[in-house]
Design an enzyme around this catalytic site. Structure first.
Site, PDB file in Angstrom:
ATOM      1  N   SER A 179       0.932   2.527  50.198  1.00 10.18           N
ATOM      2  CA  SER A 179       1.576   3.628  50.882  1.00 10.18           C
ATOM      3  C   SER A 179       0.861   4.076  52.146  1.00 10.18           C
ATOM      4  O   SER A 179       1.396   4.852  52.931  1.00 10.18           O
ATOM      5  CB  SER A 179       1.704   4.820  49.928  1.00 10.18           C
ATOM      6  OG  SER A 179       0.424   5.245  49.473  1.00 10.18           O
ATOM      7  N   SER A 182      -2.739   1.038  47.513  1.00 10.48           N
ATOM      8  CA  SER A 182      -2.223   1.722  48.696  1.00 10.48           C
ATOM      9  C   SER A 182      -3.198   1.794  49.864  1.00 10.48           C
ATOM     10  O   SER A 182      -2.799   2.129  50.970  1.00 10.48           O
ATOM     11  CB  SER A 182      -1.768   3.141  48.337  1.00 10.48           C
ATOM     12  OG  SER A 182      -0.588   3.091  47.564  1.00 10.48           O
ATOM     13  N   LYS A 201      -3.799   9.962  56.636  1.00  7.10           N
ATOM     14  CA  LYS A 201      -2.560   9.702  55.905  1.00  7.10           C
ATOM     15  C   LYS A 201      -1.847  11.024  55.613  1.00  7.10           C
ATOM     16  O   LYS A 201      -2.472  11.990  55.161  1.00  7.10           O
ATOM     17  CB  LYS A 201      -2.901   8.964  54.609  1.00  7.10           C
ATOM     18  CG  LYS A 201      -1.724   8.563  53.745  1.00  7.10           C
ATOM     19  CD  LYS A 201      -2.240   7.829  52.509  1.00  7.10           C
ATOM     20  CE  LYS A 201      -1.098   7.357  51.615  1.00  7.10           C
ATOM     21  NZ  LYS A 201      -1.602   6.630  50.428  1.00  7.10           N
TER      22      LYS A 201
END
Length: 535
Positions: A204, A228, A129
């Site tokens: 996210s 997330s 990420k």
């Protein structure tokens, strides 16, 4: 707790702003997309093997690391033009590192067992990420003002996975500032769901979830302060684990955590195959791994199982869809039939206030009385703070560097919704006590991952608080694993959260492996028939 008159007006104005922005986006800004586009099929068998098994094959010289890394590079190059999941790759460096791995294996005198103990993921590709520091790679979290910022060092869990032999292929897209349920920002653009390109992959960690589901990665790294990890894993039909807070380091992420966020935020593994969850977590936890007793065998028949079908009917959150209720009911029935036990249905009325509790606790100051860094500062870093209303006006003309979601979150931060109250604190403390007493050290709880399957792009703007199903687990500080449960009639992933008591992470990880066997785990997204024939 009913909304006050002022809060109702605030919510109506906010909803009106979102509606205007969405209409303008659809009719003035959005480009028409080609309908029914699908990904090319997964053709290389190396892409359908867990990371644990790949590592074993590489150590035994049944396949080279270069072959495995090249297979994933080829797949990313196939799917990323459709998904926009990888925002920056390091393919050349990864291939060089894979060649070094193959050389190391040829020269290792101790053989496979020594390598397995010292480098359990040797030669296996990894996606990261973009909010995590990966040395030399972008480290922006999709914030335009941070364009050009590169990570000077690896975040601790990234460094630990690399030290275990994993080879990063690149960094993946997030929501702007990691603060929304859809991975969309004005630096990298929007990421799509591989099961339906017109739908969102969540946020996210949406780039991670999308890439994993598309077989462009086998293991990935995410972070979670409101869902997330779990929402993207749910929307994309893969596995994800939110660790007990304080076990995996949260250092060198952007935005940095402040206030009491460290108590609720967790980094954790994301993957297609359940057997990779535990070894990944063991590595990521580093010196804290013994806290979790991950080597202790879990006997599912000796666990106590509980089921909560919904939050009790919050007025701010969508009702759980019929199909998700039914699949969770099937999990209960399967557990009872296979393990010969009884799953007890329980209710906690405090869950109706899940979003309000999450919102209140996210704004609490730390032990020294220092409040969290304002969102507007994080969205403007390294320059001046964002001015939400000015950006709202600019967004109506398509001139803002910020997404509608980011602007909306900034507006909500300045309302009374984000102020703790004695009522909400009391609800949270009671819920915490009751849930911890229920679970103890041998209890497991089933709870919906989300009230509906993956929505279409931008539709989360109209139900912004649906993440309450994941967010409340953060505030309780409990470990939780999102497990896929097959596809619905539209071919979209379904799933469920499996929650346990603090530091009992091994329990939901064991249940995840059971559910993978029972419900099939990850399913390949629908393939483009024309491309299949071409292949």
């Amino acid at each position: 707790m009913a909304l006050t008159g002022i809060e109702r007006i605030q919510k109506l104005l906010f909803d009106a702003f979102l509606a205007v922005c969405f209409i303008l986006y659809r009719f003035l800004c959005a480009r028409p997309t080609e309908n029914k586009r699908k990904l090319p099929p997964v053709s290389n068998p190396l892409l359908a093997v867990s990371a644990t098994q790949l590592a074993g094959r590489i150590r035994r010289r049944e396949v080279s690391s270069v072959e495995v890394v090249q297979a994933y590079i080829d797949r990313i190059q196939q799917v990323n033009p459709l998904l926009n999941a990888v925002v920056k790759d390091r393919f050349s460096a990864a291939l060089q590192e894979a060649a070094q791995v193959d050389k190391l294996i040829d020269e290792e005198p101790g053989g496979e067992e020594v390598l397995a103990d010292r480098l359990p993921f040797l030669g296996v590709p990894l996606s990261v990420k973009e909010s995590f520091g990966l040395q030399g790679m972008p480290h922006t979290s999709g914030i335009v003002s941070r364009r050009g910022v590169l990570a000077a060092a690896d975040a601790p869990p990234v460094a630990l996975l690399k030290r275990a032999g994993a080879i990063p292929l690149g960094v993946t897209n997030t929501s702007e500032g990691c603060m929304w349920a859809e991975s969309h920002n004005h630096l990298y653009g929007i990421t799509s769901n591989p099961y339906d390109l017109e739908r969102m992959p969540g946020g996210s960690s949406g780039g991670e979830g999308s890439l994993l589901a598309a077989a462009g990665a086998v293991i990935g790294l995410g972070s979670d302060i409101g869902g997330s990890i779990r929402m993207p894993c749910f929307f994309n039909g893969v596995f994800g684990h939110k660790t007990t807070p304080g076990v995996v380091s949260n250092e060198n992420q952007y935005p940095p955590y402040s206030g009491r966020h460290e108590e609720y935020a967790s980094a954790g593994p994301m993957c297609r195959y359940a057997e990779d969850l535990l070894p990944m977590l063991k590595i990521m936890a580093g010196p804290n791994a013994p806290m979790l007793s991950l080597d202790e065998k879990v006997e599912l028949k000796k666990l106590r199982f509980f089921n909560i079908p919904d939050d009790g009917g919050s007025p701010l959150v969508s009702p759980v869809s019929k199909e998700l209720r039914e699949i969770q009911k099937r999990v209960v029935e399967r557990l009872e039939a296979d393990l010969g036990l009884s799953v007890q249905e329980v209710r906690f009325p405090e869950l109706r206030y899940g979003f309000r509790i999450w919102d209140a606790y996210m704004s609490l100051p730390d032990k020294e009385g220092k409040p969290p860094v304002p969102i507007t500062e994080q969205f403007g870093e390294p320059g001046r703070p964002m001015w939400p209303m000015w950006e709202a006006l600019k967004s109506l003309l398509g001139k803002s560097d910020h997404t509608v979601a980011a602007i909306g979150v900034s507006v909500l931060e300045n309302t009374s919704w984000s102020r703790p109250s004695a009522f909400l604190v009391g609800l949270k403390e009671k819920l915490q006590k009751d849930v911890e007493e229920l679970l103890g050290t041998d209890g497991v709880l089933l709870y919906p991952s989300h009230p509906r399957v993956a929505p279409k792009h931008h539709h989360a703007l109209f139900r912004p608080f649906d993440f309450a199903y994941t967010g409340i687990i953060n505030i309780l500080g409990l470990p939780v694993t999102q497990c896929p449960l097959g596809l619905n009639g539209e071919g979209l992933p379904m799933g469920v959260q499996v929650v346990s008591g603090k530091l009992q992470d091994r329990l939901p990880l064991a249940v995840a492996r059971y559910l993978e066997n029972a419900f099939g785990g990850w399913r390949e997204p629908p393939a483009d028939i024309h491309r299949m024939k071409m292949v």
